[in-house]
Design an enzyme around this catalytic site. Structure first.
Site, PDB file in Angstrom:
ATOM      1  N   VAL A 194      41.799  40.685  47.705  1.00  0.00           N
ATOM      2  CA  VAL A 194      42.287  39.883  48.824  1.00  0.00           C
ATOM      3  C   VAL A 194      43.708  39.478  48.465  1.00  0.00           C
ATOM      4  CG1 VAL A 194      41.872  37.877  50.293  1.00  0.00           C
ATOM      5  CG2 VAL A 194      39.934  39.007  49.169  1.00  0.00           C
ATOM      6  N   ASN A 229      32.193  39.031  38.911  1.00  0.00           N
ATOM      7  CA  ASN A 229      33.085  38.941  40.070  1.00  0.00           C
ATOM      8  C   ASN A 229      34.419  39.604  39.754  1.00  0.00           C
ATOM      9  OD1 ASN A 229      34.661  38.295  42.247  1.00  0.00           O
ATOM     10  ND2 ASN A 229      34.152  36.121  42.259  1.00  0.00           N
ATOM     11  N   TYR A 249      39.137  47.779  51.103  1.00  0.00           N
ATOM     12  CA  TYR A 249      40.181  47.484  52.093  1.00  0.00           C
ATOM     13  C   TYR A 249      41.538  47.979  51.586  1.00  0.00           C
ATOM     14  CZ  TYR A 249      42.860  44.988  55.599  1.00  0.00           C
ATOM     15  OH  TYR A 249      43.709  44.680  56.626  1.00  0.00           O
ATOM     16  N   ARG A 307      46.385  43.933  37.814  1.00  0.00           N
ATOM     17  CA  ARG A 307      45.064  43.434  37.444  1.00  0.00           C
ATOM     18  C   ARG A 307      43.992  44.518  37.550  1.00  0.00           C
ATOM     19  NH1 ARG A 307      48.215  39.515  38.706  1.00  0.00           N
ATOM     20  NH2 ARG A 307      47.949  37.374  37.967  1.00  0.00           N
ATOM     21  N   HIS A 332      43.657  33.316  56.692  1.00  0.00           N
ATOM     22  CA  HIS A 332      42.543  34.238  56.480  1.00  0.00           C
ATOM     23  C   HIS A 332      42.291  34.471  54.989  1.00  0.00           C
ATOM     24  CE1 HIS A 332      39.670  37.333  57.533  1.00  0.00           C
ATOM     25  NE2 HIS A 332      40.298  38.189  56.740  1.00  0.00           N
TER      26      HIS A 332
END
Length: 144
Positions: free
Chosen positions: A69, A101, A15, A115, A76
């Site tokens: 995200v 993860n 995304y 990150r 959301h």
């Protein structure tokens, strides 16, 4: 007797394409240094990552979930961040899967970039290391 090489599936949600590429670069570099075979698969968003891992659970030794995200002005973020992490944990524990993860959950794009960047926090590498440590443990206990 020769030990078989581990096979890992990287499942990524691009995304935020630049962030996803940095995460993948860190992950792939670590997999290659360790001599691990891997494949990459792209999904639209972080919520789809657990579904792909579930489908592929019998075909790979481990999985690396990569995505980002970033908090916005709606709830959301909370849903995507929480539910993707919950689903990965459910698969890890319920199906005994080795999952690293690397889905970043940050307040800003700048935090995500730091990150993801292989020259800084390198969370793609960290996700691979987590996955491989679980694969190694599973192999160790299966031999005993």
């Amino acid at each position: 007797m020769t030990q078989k090489r581990a096979r890992v599936l990287i499942v990524e949600a691009p995304y935020y394409a630049e962030i996803a590429e940095m995460l993948a670069a860190g992950a792939i570099a670590e997999l290659e240094v360790r001599g691990v075979d891997y494949e990459r698969y792209s999904v639209p968003g972080a919520l789809e990552i657990p579904a792909v891992i579930s489908v592929a659970r019998h075909s790979f030794d481990g999985f690396v979930a990569l995505g980002c995200v970033i908090r916005g002005q709606t709830s959301h973020y909370d849903i995507v961040a929480g539910q993707s992490a919950r689903a990965l944990m459910d698969l890890s524990i319920g199906e005994n899967l080795a999952i690293g993860n690397g889905i970043l959950t940050t307040d800003t794009r700048q935090q995500a970039e730091v990150r993801a960047d292989p020259e800084q926090k390198n969370k793609g590498r960290d996700a691979v290391q987590a996955c491989l440590s679980i694969i190694e443990f599973k192999s160790k206990i299966s031999r005993s």
